[in-house]
Design an enzyme around this catalytic site. Structure first.
Site, PDB file in Angstrom:
ATOM      1  N   ASP A 150       5.858   4.841   5.005  1.00 30.03           N
ATOM      2  CA  ASP A 150       6.728   3.880   5.679  1.00 30.03           C
ATOM      3  C   ASP A 150       6.662   2.501   5.026  1.00 30.03           C
ATOM      4  OD1 ASP A 150       4.096   3.605   6.644  1.00 30.03           O
ATOM      5  OD2 ASP A 150       4.769   2.732   8.534  1.00 30.03           O
ATOM      6  N   HIS A 151       6.110   2.446   3.808  1.00 34.23           N
ATOM      7  CA  HIS A 151       6.082   1.203   3.020  1.00 34.23           C
ATOM      8  C   HIS A 151       6.671   1.406   1.626  1.00 34.23           C
ATOM      9  CE1 HIS A 151       3.507  -1.138   5.867  1.00 34.23           C
ATOM     10  NE2 HIS A 151       3.374   0.096   6.319  1.00 34.23           N
ATOM     11  N   HIS A 203      -7.470  -0.571   5.553  1.00 32.93           N
ATOM     12  CA  HIS A 203      -6.425   0.323   6.074  1.00 32.93           C
ATOM     13  C   HIS A 203      -6.230   1.464   5.067  1.00 32.93           C
ATOM     14  CE1 HIS A 203      -2.738   1.558   8.077  1.00 32.93           C
ATOM     15  NE2 HIS A 203      -2.059   1.394   6.965  1.00 32.93           N
ATOM     16  N   HIS A 250       4.810  -4.442  10.913  1.00 30.79           N
ATOM     17  CA  HIS A 250       5.152  -3.704  12.133  1.00 30.79           C
ATOM     18  C   HIS A 250       5.255  -4.629  13.348  1.00 30.79           C
ATOM     19  CE1 HIS A 250       4.697   0.452  10.620  1.00 30.79           C
ATOM     20  NE2 HIS A 250       3.722  -0.039   9.871  1.00 30.79           N
ATOM     21  N   ASP A 297      -0.138  -3.699   6.330  1.00 32.60           N
ATOM     22  CA  ASP A 297      -0.809  -3.190   7.533  1.00 32.60           C
ATOM     23  C   ASP A 297      -2.268  -3.641   7.595  1.00 32.60           C
ATOM     24  OD1 ASP A 297       1.553  -1.924   8.102  1.00 32.60           O
ATOM     25  OD2 ASP A 297       0.819   0.109   7.716  1.00 32.60           O
ATOM     26  N   HIS A 351       0.847  -1.204   0.000  1.00 34.98           N
ATOM     27  CA  HIS A 351       0.000   0.000   0.000  1.00 34.98           C
ATOM     28  C   HIS A 351       0.876   1.245   0.000  1.00 34.98           C
ATOM     29  CE1 HIS A 351       0.763  -0.438   4.302  1.00 34.98           C
ATOM     30  NE2 HIS A 351       0.208   0.737   4.563  1.00 34.98           N
ATOM     31  N   HIS A 407       1.429   3.975   1.906  1.00 41.98           N
ATOM     32  CA  HIS A 407       1.959   4.772   3.015  1.00 41.98           C
ATOM     33  C   HIS A 407       3.478   4.924   2.942  1.00 41.98           C
ATOM     34  CE1 HIS A 407      -1.872   4.178   5.656  1.00 41.98           C
ATOM     35  NE2 HIS A 407      -1.943   5.248   4.889  1.00 41.98           N
TER      36      HIS A 407
HETATM   37 ZN    ZN Z   1      -0.024   1.786   6.467  1.00 37.52          ZN
END
Ligand code: ZN
Length: 254
Positions: free
Chosen positions: A59-60, A113, A170, A132, A55, A57
């Site tokens: 941090d991905h 998410h 995570h 996530d 996805h 985001h």
């Molecule tokens: Zn995320």
């Protein structure tokens, strides 16, 4: 055989390095940053061939463009959210099979998410990369989807074999465990798992991946249709979507 390694990133992200030795394919799943990935590739003497994104985001996908500039690797990501995946080359969606060297992954659309979230299931290796969506004892926050959507998405993942290893993105397990135990303090298997998690974290160990069968038995977000959880929520007889929504809302406040 597929080899999978954990690359810890930022405060609690896990980037997964997937090496398929028969073909030389080397992928990273959801590179938050390029530097820790580069360091691991150098240590292991590997050349990056693919990035698999779940996805959009930061941090991905934060490492996408720097890694692509260095390695000319192929970036695979969700068709439904292609515009938000930096450097995407190959768009995949529900029901697709993505071939990585001599391994292959079935792709699931798992919105909730984010609206375009996907998961990759390597059935041969028994490995699920779910970003996530599903966490050890938890699930992702609903930034762009509804509880009903997320419950349906988690249902697709729950249908996979018990022995599937869940590679989420995570290390949230210990706080997830505290929340789950607060809902069902009398759930023996959950209590035992929470104690194991505390012990593992006290030793500085990761708690990811986890077995999907264990998640099915102990993760409240996979059990919204379990009458015991509905009762614990004071919602006997309620629809699973409603129980799920209540559990998710309670976690947001926890
Ligand atoms: Zn995320």
């Amino acid at each position: 055989m597929m080899e999978i390694e954990r690359i810890p990133c930022r405060t609690d992200n896990y980037v997964w390095l997937v090496h398929e030795p028969a073909s030389g394919a080397v992928a990273v799943v959801d590179p938050a940053d390029a530097e820790p990935v580069e360091a691991r590739l150098a240590t292991r003497g590997l050349r990056l061939t693919h990035i698999l994104n779940t996805h959009h985001h930061g941090d991905h996908v934060g490492g996408n463009l720097a890694l692509k500039a260095r390695w000319k690797c192929t970036i695979v990501g969700p068709r439904a959210d292609a515009a938000r995946i930096p450097g995407i080359d190959v768009e995949v969606g529900d029901g697709d099979t993505y071939v990585l060297g001599k391994a292959s992954a079935k792709v699931f659309d798992v919105p909730g998410h984010t609206r375009g979230h996907i998961a990759y299931w390597f059935s041969g290796a028994g490995a699920l990369f779910c970003g996530d969506t599903l966490f050890a004892l938890g699930c992702g926050r609903l930034f762009e989807g509804t509880p009903a959507q997320m419950w349906h998405s988690l249902g697709k993942l729950r249908a996979l074999p018990d022995e599937t290893q869940v590679y989420c993105a995570h290390e949230y397990t210990q706080s997830n465990a505290r929340f789950a135990v607060s809902l069902e303090p009398g759930h023996a298997a959950l209590g035992a798992r929470a104690r194991e998690i505390d012990a593992a974290r006290a030793r500085g160990e990761a708690t990811v991946p986890s077995a999907l069968g264990l998640e099915k038995r102990t993760n409240p977000f996979l059990r919204a249709d379990d009458p015991a959880l509905a009762a614990a929520m004071g919602m006997e007889g309620a629809a699973p979507e409603a129980v799920f929504a209540a559990v998710r809302a309670a976690k947001d406040r926890f």
